[in-house]
Design a protein around this motif. Structure first.
Motif, PDB file in Angstrom:
ATOM      1  N   PHE A 157       0.833  -1.195   0.000  1.00  0.00           N
ATOM      2  CA  PHE A 157       0.000   0.000   0.000  1.00  0.00           C
ATOM      3  C   PHE A 157       0.873   1.251   0.000  1.00  0.00           C
ATOM      4  O   PHE A 157       0.669   2.176  -0.775  1.00  0.00           O
ATOM      5  CB  PHE A 157      -0.933  -0.001   1.217  1.00  0.00           C
ATOM      6  CG  PHE A 157      -1.671   1.293   1.418  1.00  0.00           C
ATOM      7  CD1 PHE A 157      -2.766   1.611   0.634  1.00  0.00           C
ATOM      8  CD2 PHE A 157      -1.270   2.192   2.391  1.00  0.00           C
ATOM      9  CE1 PHE A 157      -3.446   2.795   0.806  1.00  0.00           C
ATOM     10  CE2 PHE A 157      -1.935   3.386   2.567  1.00  0.00           C
ATOM     11  CZ  PHE A 157      -3.031   3.690   1.779  1.00  0.00           C
ATOM     12  N   HIS A 158       1.878   1.282   0.881  1.00  0.00           N
ATOM     13  CA  HIS A 158       2.745   2.450   0.978  1.00  0.00           C
ATOM     14  C   HIS A 158       3.585   2.649  -0.285  1.00  0.00           C
ATOM     15  O   HIS A 158       3.890   3.770  -0.656  1.00  0.00           O
ATOM     16  CB  HIS A 158       3.630   2.373   2.228  1.00  0.00           C
ATOM     17  CG  HIS A 158       2.877   2.718   3.471  1.00  0.00           C
ATOM     18  ND1 HIS A 158       2.531   3.998   3.780  1.00  0.00           N
ATOM     19  CD2 HIS A 158       2.374   1.945   4.453  1.00  0.00           C
ATOM     20  CE1 HIS A 158       1.860   4.014   4.904  1.00  0.00           C
ATOM     21  NE2 HIS A 158       1.749   2.780   5.337  1.00  0.00           N
ATOM     22  N   LYS A 159       3.959   1.568  -0.956  1.00  0.00           N
ATOM     23  CA  LYS A 159       4.718   1.698  -2.197  1.00  0.00           C
ATOM     24  C   LYS A 159       3.866   2.299  -3.311  1.00  0.00           C
ATOM     25  O   LYS A 159       4.359   3.024  -4.165  1.00  0.00           O
ATOM     26  CB  LYS A 159       5.260   0.329  -2.633  1.00  0.00           C
ATOM     27  CG  LYS A 159       6.393  -0.163  -1.755  1.00  0.00           C
ATOM     28  CD  LYS A 159       6.834  -1.536  -2.181  1.00  0.00           C
ATOM     29  CE  LYS A 159       7.884  -2.084  -1.242  1.00  0.00           C
ATOM     30  NZ  LYS A 159       8.241  -3.467  -1.575  1.00  0.00           N
ATOM     31  N   ARG A 160       2.562   1.988  -3.319  1.00  0.00           N
ATOM     32  CA  ARG A 160       1.666   2.480  -4.360  1.00  0.00           C
ATOM     33  C   ARG A 160       1.272   3.942  -4.156  1.00  0.00           C
ATOM     34  O   ARG A 160       0.884   4.617  -5.100  1.00  0.00           O
ATOM     35  CB  ARG A 160       0.392   1.632  -4.399  1.00  0.00           C
ATOM     36  CG  ARG A 160       0.582   0.245  -4.949  1.00  0.00           C
ATOM     37  CD  ARG A 160      -0.753  -0.440  -5.197  1.00  0.00           C
ATOM     38  NE  ARG A 160      -1.679  -0.358  -4.099  1.00  0.00           N
ATOM     39  CZ  ARG A 160      -1.858  -1.298  -3.179  1.00  0.00           C
ATOM     40  NH1 ARG A 160      -1.142  -2.400  -3.217  1.00  0.00           N
ATOM     41  NH2 ARG A 160      -2.737  -1.153  -2.219  1.00  0.00           N
ATOM     42  N   CYS A 161       1.327   4.416  -2.917  1.00  0.00           N
ATOM     43  CA  CYS A 161       0.896   5.784  -2.613  1.00  0.00           C
ATOM     44  C   CYS A 161       1.951   6.795  -3.024  1.00  0.00           C
ATOM     45  O   CYS A 161       3.137   6.505  -3.032  1.00  0.00           O
ATOM     46  CB  CYS A 161       0.640   5.924  -1.118  1.00  0.00           C
ATOM     47  SG  CYS A 161      -0.826   5.057  -0.573  1.00  0.00           S
ATOM     48  N   ALA A 162       1.481   7.984  -3.342  1.00  0.00           N
ATOM     49  CA  ALA A 162       2.418   9.081  -3.609  1.00  0.00           C
ATOM     50  C   ALA A 162       3.134   9.412  -2.308  1.00  0.00           C
ATOM     51  O   ALA A 162       2.723   8.999  -1.240  1.00  0.00           O
ATOM     52  CB  ALA A 162       1.651  10.290  -4.124  1.00  0.00           C
ATOM     53  N   SER A 163       4.191  10.159  -2.434  1.00  0.00           N
ATOM     54  CA  SER A 163       4.973  10.535  -1.264  1.00  0.00           C
ATOM     55  C   SER A 163       4.078  11.120  -0.174  1.00  0.00           C
ATOM     56  O   SER A 163       3.338  12.073  -0.426  1.00  0.00           O
ATOM     57  CB  SER A 163       6.016  11.572  -1.673  1.00  0.00           C
ATOM     58  OG  SER A 163       6.514  12.242  -0.569  1.00  0.00           O
ATOM     59  N   PRO A 164       4.155  10.563   1.033  1.00  0.00           N
ATOM     60  CA  PRO A 164       3.350  11.123   2.138  1.00  0.00           C
ATOM     61  C   PRO A 164       3.659  12.599   2.380  1.00  0.00           C
ATOM     62  O   PRO A 164       2.751  13.371   2.677  1.00  0.00           O
ATOM     63  CB  PRO A 164       3.753  10.274   3.343  1.00  0.00           C
ATOM     64  CG  PRO A 164       4.225   8.987   2.756  1.00  0.00           C
ATOM     65  CD  PRO A 164       4.870   9.363   1.451  1.00  0.00           C
ATOM     66  N   ALA A 165       4.910  13.001   2.210  1.00  0.00           N
ATOM     67  CA  ALA A 165       5.265  14.407   2.428  1.00  0.00           C
ATOM     68  C   ALA A 165       4.534  15.303   1.436  1.00  0.00           C
ATOM     69  O   ALA A 165       4.047  16.385   1.804  1.00  0.00           O
ATOM     70  CB  ALA A 165       6.770  14.592   2.313  1.00  0.00           C
ATOM     71  N   LYS A 166       4.446  14.873   0.180  1.00  0.00           N
ATOM     72  CA  LYS A 166       3.734  15.673  -0.832  1.00  0.00           C
ATOM     73  C   LYS A 166       2.248  15.759  -0.505  1.00  0.00           C
ATOM     74  O   LYS A 166       1.624  16.810  -0.672  1.00  0.00           O
ATOM     75  CB  LYS A 166       3.926  15.065  -2.220  1.00  0.00           C
ATOM     76  CG  LYS A 166       5.316  15.253  -2.778  1.00  0.00           C
ATOM     77  CD  LYS A 166       5.445  14.635  -4.153  1.00  0.00           C
ATOM     78  CE  LYS A 166       6.867  14.757  -4.677  1.00  0.00           C
ATOM     79  NZ  LYS A 166       7.023  14.124  -5.981  1.00  0.00           N
ATOM     80  N   LYS A 167       1.675  14.646  -0.036  1.00  0.00           N
ATOM     81  CA  LYS A 167       0.263  14.644   0.335  1.00  0.00           C
ATOM     82  C   LYS A 167       0.017  15.577   1.513  1.00  0.00           C
ATOM     83  O   LYS A 167      -0.978  16.294   1.548  1.00  0.00           O
ATOM     84  CB  LYS A 167      -0.201  13.234   0.692  1.00  0.00           C
ATOM     85  CG  LYS A 167      -0.349  12.335  -0.503  1.00  0.00           C
ATOM     86  CD  LYS A 167      -0.869  10.988  -0.068  1.00  0.00           C
ATOM     87  CE  LYS A 167      -1.074  10.084  -1.254  1.00  0.00           C
ATOM     88  NZ  LYS A 167      -1.644   8.794  -0.858  1.00  0.00           N
ATOM     89  N   ILE A 168       0.922  15.554   2.479  1.00  0.00           N
ATOM     90  CA  ILE A 168       0.773  16.413   3.656  1.00  0.00           C
ATOM     91  C   ILE A 168       0.819  17.879   3.244  1.00  0.00           C
ATOM     92  O   ILE A 168       0.003  18.682   3.702  1.00  0.00           O
ATOM     93  CB  ILE A 168       1.848  16.083   4.710  1.00  0.00           C
ATOM     94  CG1 ILE A 168       1.532  14.732   5.360  1.00  0.00           C
ATOM     95  CG2 ILE A 168       1.946  17.184   5.761  1.00  0.00           C
ATOM     96  CD1 ILE A 168       2.619  14.216   6.271  1.00  0.00           C
ATOM     97  N   VAL A 169       1.752  18.242   2.383  1.00  0.00           N
ATOM     98  CA  VAL A 169       1.849  19.630   1.929  1.00  0.00           C
ATOM     99  C   VAL A 169       0.582  20.034   1.184  1.00  0.00           C
ATOM    100  O   VAL A 169       0.025  21.117   1.419  1.00  0.00           O
ATOM    101  CB  VAL A 169       3.113  19.847   1.070  1.00  0.00           C
ATOM    102  CG1 VAL A 169       3.084  21.209   0.388  1.00  0.00           C
ATOM    103  CG2 VAL A 169       4.364  19.706   1.924  1.00  0.00           C
ATOM    104  N   ARG A 170       0.108  19.146   0.304  1.00  0.00           N
ATOM    105  CA  ARG A 170      -1.123  19.448  -0.438  1.00  0.00           C
ATOM    106  C   ARG A 170      -2.301  19.636   0.525  1.00  0.00           C
ATOM    107  O   ARG A 170      -3.070  20.592   0.411  1.00  0.00           O
ATOM    108  CB  ARG A 170      -1.408  18.349  -1.458  1.00  0.00           C
ATOM    109  CG  ARG A 170      -2.593  18.689  -2.366  1.00  0.00           C
ATOM    110  CD  ARG A 170      -2.803  17.692  -3.485  1.00  0.00           C
ATOM    111  NE  ARG A 170      -3.054  16.358  -2.990  1.00  0.00           N
ATOM    112  CZ  ARG A 170      -2.316  15.280  -3.277  1.00  0.00           C
ATOM    113  NH1 ARG A 170      -1.276  15.380  -4.068  1.00  0.00           N
ATOM    114  NH2 ARG A 170      -2.615  14.100  -2.789  1.00  0.00           N
ATOM    115  N   LEU A 171      -2.425  18.739   1.495  1.00  0.00           N
ATOM    116  CA  LEU A 171      -3.493  18.859   2.490  1.00  0.00           C
ATOM    117  C   LEU A 171      -3.356  20.134   3.314  1.00  0.00           C
ATOM    118  O   LEU A 171      -4.354  20.784   3.632  1.00  0.00           O
ATOM    119  CB  LEU A 171      -3.490  17.645   3.425  1.00  0.00           C
ATOM    120  CG  LEU A 171      -4.212  16.412   2.945  1.00  0.00           C
ATOM    121  CD1 LEU A 171      -3.943  15.244   3.884  1.00  0.00           C
ATOM    122  CD2 LEU A 171      -5.700  16.666   2.828  1.00  0.00           C
TER     123      LEU A 171
END
Length: 112
Positions: free
Chosen positions: A8-22
Motif C-alpha cells: 500500500f505504501h509503495k503504491r501511494c504518492a509521497s506522504p510528504a507531498k500529500k501532507i503539503v497538499r493537504l
C-alpha cells in the motif's frame, strides 16, 4: 515477501507531498471561514498544519506496527484479511488509541 501494508505504501504518492497538499487545502478553508481569525501569517499556520499532520501519521504508523505485532504474536497463525484478523485488528487498534489517550470514533478505521 512483502505484505499488503508495505505494498500500500509503495503504491501511494509521497506522504510528504500529500501532507503539503493537504496543508494548503486546510489553510484555504480556514482563510475562507468567517469564524476563524488568523493571529499569524498564512504560511506560519500552514506550516503548523504540516507539523500536526506529520505527527499524526507517525503516531498512526506506530499504532499499526504495534497492532500487527500483536496479531502475529498469537499462538495460531491468523491470515491477514480473514474475519478473525479484521476483528483483532480493529480491537487492538482501538486498544492502542486508548492507551495513547487518543479518542476514536466508533468506526474510524476504514480498510480497503
Amino acid at each position: 515477501m512483502s505484505n499488503s501494508y508495505e505494498d500500500f505504501h509503495k503504491r501511494c504518492a509521497s506522504p510528504a507531498k500529500k501532507i503539503v497538499r493537504l496543508s494548503h487545502q486546510i489553510t484555504d478553508v480556514l482563510v475562507e471561514s468567517e469564524e476563524v481569525e488568523f493571529v499569524d501569517d498564512r504560511d506560519t499556520i500552514r506550516q503548523q498544519v504540516v507539523q500536526i499532520l506529520t505527527a499524526t501519521l507517525k503516531d498512526e504508523e506506530k499504532i499499526e506496527l504495534e497492532v500487527r505485532k500483536r496479531i502475529t504474536s498469537q499462538k495460531k497463525e491468523i491470515l491477514e484479511g480473514s474475519e478473525e484478523w479484521e476483528v483483532l485488528h480493529k480491537k487492538y487498534y482501538q486498544d492502542e488509541l486508548r492507551r495513547m489517550g487518543i479518542a476514536a470514533a466508533p468506526d474510524d478505521r476504514h480498510r480497503s
